[in-house]
Write an enzyme that holds these catalytic residues in place. Structure first.
Site, PDB file in Angstrom:
ATOM      1  N   HIS A 410       7.693  15.415  -2.966  1.00  0.00           N
ATOM      2  CA  HIS A 410       6.456  15.243  -2.189  1.00  0.00           C
ATOM      3  C   HIS A 410       5.738  13.958  -2.575  1.00  0.00           C
ATOM      4  CE1 HIS A 410       3.583  16.453  -5.436  1.00  0.00           C
ATOM      5  NE2 HIS A 410       4.566  17.237  -5.834  1.00  0.00           N
ATOM      6  N   CYS A 429       7.831  19.946  -9.675  1.00  0.00           N
ATOM      7  CA  CYS A 429       8.277  19.265  -8.463  1.00  0.00           C
ATOM      8  C   CYS A 429       8.389  17.760  -8.700  1.00  0.00           C
ATOM      9  CB  CYS A 429       7.328  19.560  -7.309  1.00  0.00           C
ATOM     10  SG  CYS A 429       7.438  21.261  -6.708  1.00  0.00           S
TER      11      CYS A 429
END
Length: 523
Positions: A410, A429
């Site tokens: 992301h 992440c």
């Protein structure tokens, strides 16, 4: 270790190397020759071991398996005294040790590592039996072992660096005490001399320079900067907590990292021909590759050690514009709760919303009405979501790759963190330095989409998801040792201690092959 080529050993090996018919075996022991692979279904033939000089080279080479990152003690190399007292047993043991070492050099000492789906090996591509047959018939088995040791990509450079790091690790040093920063220009009669001595262990320029004693002088500062650059740290000459921690780690740690790097490359599967995304977690780097060709490369931020990014092999299937963030319970409990306690109004302004469940239905609660001080850190009773927006933790783009760990790639609003060389800051992440560039690559094979349309979708500030026309393989892998152009070896810190775990596995990996080969030879 080097074998001592004493006349007695040479004479004993000459007895072992002699044809079976010429040997005088000890009482009760039958002479044994090494088997050669059966030819066209015929009964196995027998070939004598190589001549004495070749046997000396073979024994010497087995005792030098350390240069390949292996431990000679794991292979049951028979004692040279056995060559004179029991030539037959010596022949059997020597061949079994050679075969086991050859097998590990070809296939890897660690054949399977639980929790490491990122390790790609292809044992089927190696005809190990052909190598073992050649070992039994070649007049120079040491040369065959050398050839197997150099098969992995970059093996020559890694072995040279391993030898250098072993030499460095043999030099004792005293740890640098304390965690307060040592700044250039400081005078510290205790820590500066220790810092100088520690850096000089691996920096010959500093080792040859005049000693400035307790003063952190410009010569030492330049050496510290070189060391920080080589170890992937902020190159500022300031010796703070992170630099001190790495300086104080055992010098054998890098030896183990190189041993692991060599072993992981053995029987490594060739890179897939298709386009794919590769994220090397400890190198903080994402690449889009097609075969051996690099299409895109960018810096990334990965999970911090207490929230490590898991290694995985998945597929990237979809792209989300302006994603909201459903905050995981652990993040809400450990990261957001203190911030809600300090200023719930500020959290609302950053787009955070709080929900609870009443009568089976989710209902929103004004965070300013909650007594946050009464909530302990062990259990968080609410659901938290952050709306899409400029301050969203996910930025403007989310790259979806379905997996059980809820890991994805992301965007991020924290752009300043990409200026740091050490980038283990996330909760697991992968944050991207250039998300729009990755988006452009992914849209190349998505019908009806191009970069201008995607930019309009981002500018709309509405949340939407598109499925990619062609999903891409994604591999999150762990490689702390890179061989660069010209053979330069670069070593990153073992941030998750996965190299240390692999090194332990190398020390304990069972080898039934040794006993099996000994039985085969003795038949």
């Amino acid at each position: 270790m080097q074998i001592e080529r004493r006349p007695l050993l040479a004479a004993a090996l000459a007895l072992v190397a002699a044809p079976a018919s010429a040997q005088v075996a000890p009482r009760g022991v039958q002479p044994i020759n090494l088997p050669v692979a059966a030819q066209q279904g015929a009964a196995p033939g027998f070939a004598p071991l190589p001549a004495t000089d070749a046997l000396l080279r073979l024994v010497d080479r087995l005792l030098r398996l350390e240069e390949d990152g292996l431990d000679p003690r794991h292979y049951g190399i028979p004692d040279s005294a056995l060559a004179a007292s029991d030539p037959a047993s010596y022949r059997t043991g020597l061949h079994a040790a050679s075969a086991a070492a050859l097998s590990d050099l070809l296939l890897g000492r660690v054949r399977d590592m639980p929790g490491r789906p990122d390790l790609r090996r292809d044992h089927s591509a190696l005809d190990v039996q052909a190598w073992l047959t050649e070992l039994a018939t070649t007049p120079d088995p040491a040369a065959l072992i050398d050839r197997a040791a150099l098969r992995p990509q970059g093996a020559a450079a890694l072995k040279a660096e391993l030898a250098r790091q072993r030499q460095i690790a043999a030099t004792p040093f005293s740890p640098i005490p304390g965690e307060t920063t040592i700044d250039p220009g400081m005078v510290d009669p205790l820590r500066v001399p220790l810092l100088r001595a520690r850096i000089a262990v691996e920096d010959p320029v500093l080792a040859a320079a005049p000693d400035a004693g307790a003063l952190y002088d410009p010569v030492l500062e330049e050496a510290v900067r070189r060391w920080q650059g080589d170890n992937g740290l902020q190159v500022d000459g300031r010796v703070g907590r992170i630099t001190i921690g790495l300086l104080n780690r055992p010098l054998t740690a890098r030896v183990d990292q190189l041993r692991v790097a060599l072993d992981m490359r053995r029987a490594a599967a060739p890179p897939p021909a298709e386009r794919r995304v590769e994220v090397n977690v400890p190198d903080y780097r994402l690449q889009v590759m097609e075969g051996d060709r690099e299409i895109l490369s960018m810096a990334v931020i990965v999970g911090r050690p207490d929230r490590a990014t898991p290694m995985m092999a998945v597929r990237l299937t979809a792209l989300q514009f302006n994603p909201p963030w459903g905050v995981p319970e652990r993040n809400a409990r450990e990261d957001l709760l203190p911030r809600f306690r300090r200023d719930p109004q500020a959290m609302m302004e950053r787009g955070f919303r709080v929900f609870t469940v009443v009568g089976g239905e989710r209902m929103e609660i004004d965070p300013r009405t909650i007594d946050w001080s009464s909530i302990n850190g062990r259990r968080f009773p609410y659901f938290v979501r952050q709306d899409a927006g400029d301050s969203s933790a996910l930025g403007r783009l989310k790259f979806i790759m379905p997996n059980n760990e809820d890991i994805f790639l992301h965007d991020t609003p924290d752009r300043h963190l990409f200026r740091r060389p050490d980038r283990a800051f996330s909760s697991g992440c992968i944050r991207l330095a250039e998300p729009n560039q990755l988006m452009a690559v992914l849209l190349e094979n998505t019908p009806g989409w191009n970069l201008p349309r995607a930019e309009r979708a981002l500018a709309s500030r509405s949340t939407s998801v598109i499925s990619l026309g062609r999903s891409l393989p994604v591999r999150l892998h762990y490689n702390t040792v890179m061989v660069e152009a010209g053979g330069r070896v670069r070593i990153r810190p073992d941030i998750y201690r996965l190299d240390a775990a692999y090194a332990r596995a190398m020390a304990t990996a069972p080898r039934p092959l040794v006993a099996g080969l000994a039985r085969q030879v003795a038949r």
